[in-house]
Design a protein around this motif. Structure first.
Motif, mmCIF file in Angstrom:
data_model
loop_
_atom_site.group_PDB
_atom_site.id
_atom_site.type_symbol
_atom_site.label_atom_id
_atom_site.label_comp_id
_atom_site.label_asym_id
_atom_site.label_seq_id
_atom_site.Cartn_x
_atom_site.Cartn_y
_atom_site.Cartn_z
ATOM 1 N N VAL A 133 29.976 -8.189 -2.405
ATOM 2 C CA VAL A 133 30.586 -9.352 -2.048
ATOM 3 C C VAL A 133 30.116 -10.064 -0.956
ATOM 4 N N ASP A 134 29.129 -9.630 -0.443
ATOM 5 C CA ASP A 134 28.393 -10.417 0.567
ATOM 6 C C ASP A 134 28.224 -11.835 0.758
ATOM 7 N N LEU A 135 27.979 -12.303 -0.580
ATOM 8 C CA LEU A 135 27.971 -13.778 -0.514
ATOM 9 C C LEU A 135 29.340 -14.326 -0.262
ATOM 10 N N VAL A 173 21.997 -16.639 -6.511
ATOM 11 C CA VAL A 173 22.956 -17.594 -7.511
ATOM 12 C C VAL A 173 24.096 -16.664 -7.578
ATOM 13 N N SER A 174 25.490 -17.099 -7.476
ATOM 14 C CA SER A 174 26.354 -16.467 -7.574
ATOM 15 C C SER A 174 27.654 -17.243 -8.239
ATOM 16 N N VAL A 175 28.002 -16.983 -9.396
ATOM 17 C CA VAL A 175 29.028 -18.007 -10.171
ATOM 18 C C VAL A 175 30.496 -17.938 -9.398
ATOM 19 N N GLY A 176 30.729 -16.565 -9.072
ATOM 20 C CA GLY A 176 32.207 -16.500 -8.383
ATOM 21 C C GLY A 176 32.190 -16.945 -6.899
ATOM 22 N N THR A 316 23.110 -13.681 -19.107
ATOM 23 C CA THR A 316 23.819 -12.328 -19.142
ATOM 24 C C THR A 316 24.783 -11.687 -20.115
ATOM 25 N N ASP A 317 25.791 -12.459 -20.210
ATOM 26 C CA ASP A 317 27.065 -12.306 -21.017
ATOM 27 C C ASP A 317 26.805 -12.456 -22.627
ATOM 28 N N LEU A 318 25.369 -12.718 -22.867
ATOM 29 C CA LEU A 318 25.035 -12.536 -24.664
ATOM 30 C C LEU A 318 23.787 -11.612 -24.660
ATOM 31 N N THR A 338 18.075 -9.579 -15.562
ATOM 32 C CA THR A 338 17.757 -9.701 -14.296
ATOM 33 C C THR A 338 19.192 -9.873 -13.507
ATOM 34 N N ILE A 339 20.262 -10.074 -13.963
ATOM 35 C CA ILE A 339 21.397 -10.282 -13.016
ATOM 36 C C ILE A 339 22.191 -9.121 -12.565
ATOM 37 N N PHE A 340 22.265 -8.361 -13.557
ATOM 38 C CA PHE A 340 23.069 -6.921 -13.122
ATOM 39 C C PHE A 340 22.164 -5.858 -13.398
HETATM 40 C C1 UD1 Z 1 30.515 -14.346 -13.418
HETATM 41 C C2 UD1 Z 1 31.071 -14.016 -15.079
HETATM 42 C C3 UD1 Z 1 30.638 -12.888 -15.675
HETATM 43 C C4 UD1 Z 1 29.108 -13.073 -15.721
HETATM 44 C C5 UD1 Z 1 28.200 -13.569 -14.249
HETATM 45 C C6 UD1 Z 1 27.032 -13.924 -14.282
HETATM 46 C C7 UD1 Z 1 33.586 -14.849 -14.706
HETATM 47 C C8 UD1 Z 1 34.762 -14.382 -14.611
HETATM 48 N N1 UD1 Z 1 32.636 -13.926 -14.723
HETATM 49 O O1 UD1 Z 1 30.823 -13.007 -12.667
HETATM 50 O O2 UD1 Z 1 30.947 -13.071 -16.954
HETATM 51 O O3 UD1 Z 1 28.230 -12.047 -16.135
HETATM 52 O O4 UD1 Z 1 29.237 -14.370 -13.612
HETATM 53 O O5 UD1 Z 1 26.682 -15.115 -15.171
HETATM 54 O O6 UD1 Z 1 33.037 -15.869 -14.588
HETATM 55 N N2 UD1 Z 1 26.040 -10.867 -6.200
HETATM 56 C C9 UD1 Z 1 25.944 -10.542 -4.743
HETATM 57 N N3 UD1 Z 1 26.869 -10.583 -3.812
HETATM 58 C C10 UD1 Z 1 28.061 -11.272 -4.022
HETATM 59 C C11 UD1 Z 1 27.977 -11.914 -5.279
HETATM 60 C C12 UD1 Z 1 27.493 -11.581 -6.421
HETATM 61 O O7 UD1 Z 1 24.855 -9.774 -4.778
HETATM 62 O O8 UD1 Z 1 28.724 -11.535 -2.991
HETATM 63 C C13 UD1 Z 1 25.226 -10.555 -7.521
HETATM 64 C C14 UD1 Z 1 25.800 -9.933 -8.464
HETATM 65 O O9 UD1 Z 1 25.985 -8.305 -8.101
HETATM 66 C C15 UD1 Z 1 24.971 -9.901 -9.485
HETATM 67 C C16 UD1 Z 1 24.793 -11.530 -9.301
HETATM 68 O O10 UD1 Z 1 25.029 -11.822 -7.974
HETATM 69 O O11 UD1 Z 1 23.660 -9.252 -9.518
HETATM 70 C C17 UD1 Z 1 25.433 -12.627 -10.173
HETATM 71 O O12 UD1 Z 1 26.916 -12.200 -9.980
HETATM 72 P P1 UD1 Z 1 27.852 -13.478 -10.126
HETATM 73 O O13 UD1 Z 1 27.351 -14.708 -10.469
HETATM 74 O O14 UD1 Z 1 28.568 -13.446 -8.767
HETATM 75 O O15 UD1 Z 1 28.911 -12.883 -11.113
HETATM 76 P P2 UD1 Z 1 30.352 -13.037 -11.381
HETATM 77 O O16 UD1 Z 1 30.838 -14.337 -10.564
HETATM 78 O O17 UD1 Z 1 31.336 -11.767 -10.865
#
Ligand code: UD1
Length: 430
Positions: A133-135, A173-176, A316-318, A338-340
């Motif tokens: 959750v660093d981002l 890049v992080s979606v969340g 990645t979800d597909l 490359t994402i997870f």
């Molecule tokens: C969202 C989706 C998930 C999808 C993912 C990537 C939802 C509810 N979930 O998850 O289905 O697989 O996007 O498209 O929308 N990371 C860090 N530090 C952080 C946050 C993320 O290193 O603080 C890394 C994660 O470990 C991962 C990458 O960033 O390697 C992408 O993750 P992220 O885009 O944040 O995924 P979610 O938002 O959790």
């Protein structure tokens, strides 16, 4: 615990209604914490994750009113739900709830922006890598928040007078984290510029909803977001966009089993890269009025290499579903994640059905086989479990998918949708 029984071998023919996107519905629901007015969301899917988030939001003071009857819209059971958070009654999101669904951690942004403080448990969710959750911490700190980690919780406080707009570049890049920054910055003082933002359609959907609530956001869908903070947000009505992952999943199922299916209520432009990969694998995919038509040719599947990437790359979800498709390709395909870092748990389960897959770091080498054979398999995470369903549909004989609660988190009425198209799929409840 429920299981799903599949008897493979039938081609799919008919219409599958596509639900509202889970990954858009969740952040949109969380956005209701940002205003004391009512946020009305249409096209909300009926999924375990949505129900759980309703309970979590209820703890914070959100009143949830689901329309008495489900509206039957073009063959789907979309729901309209009203979320009203007059006052935030609790700024703590406890471990018991957040550990069940990672996205609930995102309440951190709105709670901090509206109340000036939040205590949120570190998340759980699908077991697909460490998912730090660093981002979130870096981004919110850039807006002036003071953040400490205490006994598995994030304790965040805003400066007196609220969060302060800033320029911040995500190192990854992080979606969340993009969702959370966008929500927090909407109520910050001054302008926030976010570089290297996620460009996923769900980010655009949240931005559109926030703008309908009075937020000032430009650049959604590009890598740079500019958010001019406002003093308060108001209620709005917003329709959740179609689920591109569900769309791609059923398109791959048809490519694998053969047949002719129209995916209704979805939009081909949400998944260009995946559509391209499915076409290269030999299926016909075309936009039609109100959806997408997929014509699969079953046995003649061509091998295609894919690499998962942030949007607009291959999602990645597909990945697991595409690997399922490639198990029956006529040749060798490579799938690189490359994402997870730990998103290959479906590999050993697909192998139980007869797939030939070898792993080398983040790349899977799939040597297509002419047939798969039904077996007992275990669902390990949401997307992995649906890849087993797809493979089961194309396998000879009976496949039993155990632990299907993962599927219920993200796929609405999966058995019903597939059965209507001629598949033999049933839920067995013990
Ligand atoms: C969202 C989706 C998930 C999808 C993912 C990537 C939802 C509810 N979930 O998850 O289905 O697989 O996007 O498209 O929308 N990371 C860090 N530090 C952080 C946050 C993320 O290193 O603080 C890394 C994660 O470990 C991962 C990458 O960033 O390697 C992408 O993750 P992220 O885009 O944040 O995924 P979610 O938002 O959790």
């Amino acid at each position: 615990m429920d299981r799903i029984r599949i008897v493979g071998g039938n081609a799919l023919h008919g219409i599958i209604p596509i639900s509202g996107a889970k990954n858009a519905a969740l952040p949109l629901m969380i956005a209701s914490l940002l205003t004391s007015d009512t946020l009305t969301l249409e096209n909300v899917p009926h999924l375990a994750d949505v129900e759980l988030l309703m309970r979590i939001l209820g703890n914070h003071g959100v009143d949830v009113a689901v329309n008495g009857r489900r509206e039957r819209q073009s063959g789907s059971y979309a729901r309209t739900i009203h979320f009203t958070c007059r006052t935030i009654v609790d700024t703590t999101a406890p471990y018991e709830l957040v550990s069940k669904m990672r996205a609930s951690f995102w309440v951190l942004g709105p709670l901090l922006a509206r109340e000036g403080k939040a205590r949120v448990s570190l998340p759980g969710g699908c077991a697909i890598g460490t998912r730090p959750v660093d981002l979130f911490i870096d981004g919110l700190s850039a807006l002036g928040a003071n953040i400490e980690i205490d006994a598995g919780y994030i304790d965040a406080t805003a400066p007196k007078g609220g969060l302060i707009g800033a320029t911040y570049t995500f190192p990854k890049v992080s979606v969340g984290a993009t969702h959370v920054m966008m929500m927090a910055a909407s109520l910050a003082r001054g302008t926030t510029i976010i570089h290297n933002a996620a460009r996923e359609p769900e980010v655009v959907d949240l931005a559109n909803c926030l703008m309908a609530m009075g937020a000032k956001i430009t650049g959604a869908g590009t890598a740079t977001l500019t958010i001019e903070g406002v003093a308060s947000l108001h209620g709005a009505r917003h329709r959740v966009l179609p689920d591109r992952i569900e769309t791609g999943t059923y398109a791959m199922a048809v490519a694998m089993t053969g047949g002719d299916v129209t995916l209704e209520g979805t939009d081909i432009t949400l998944l260009d890269t995946a559509v391209e990969a499915i076409r290269r694998a030999g299926a016909e995919v075309m936009a039609v009025d109100g959806g997408i038509r997929v014509i699969g040719h079953g046995d003649a599947i061509r091998p295609v290499d894919i690499v998962t990437e942030p949007f607009p790359g291959f999602p990645t979800d597909l990945q697991a579903q595409f690997m399922g498709l490639m198990t029956r390709a006529q040749g060798v395909a490579h799938v690189t994640e490359t994402i997870f870092e730990n998103r290959f748990m479906h590999v050993q389960e697909l192998a139980r059905l007869g797939a030939k897959i070898t792993l080398n770091g983040q790349t899977a080498r799939i040597e297509g086989v002419s047939r798969l054979r039904g077996a007992q398999v275990m669902a390990t995470d949401l997307r992995a479990s649906v890849s087993l369903v797809i493979a089961g549909l194309a396998a000879e004989g009976e496949t039993i998918v155990n632990r299907v609660y993962h599927l219920d988190r993200g796929f609405e009425r999966l058995e019903e949708k597939l059965t209507r198209c001629g598949a033999i799929v049933e839920r067995i409840s013990d």
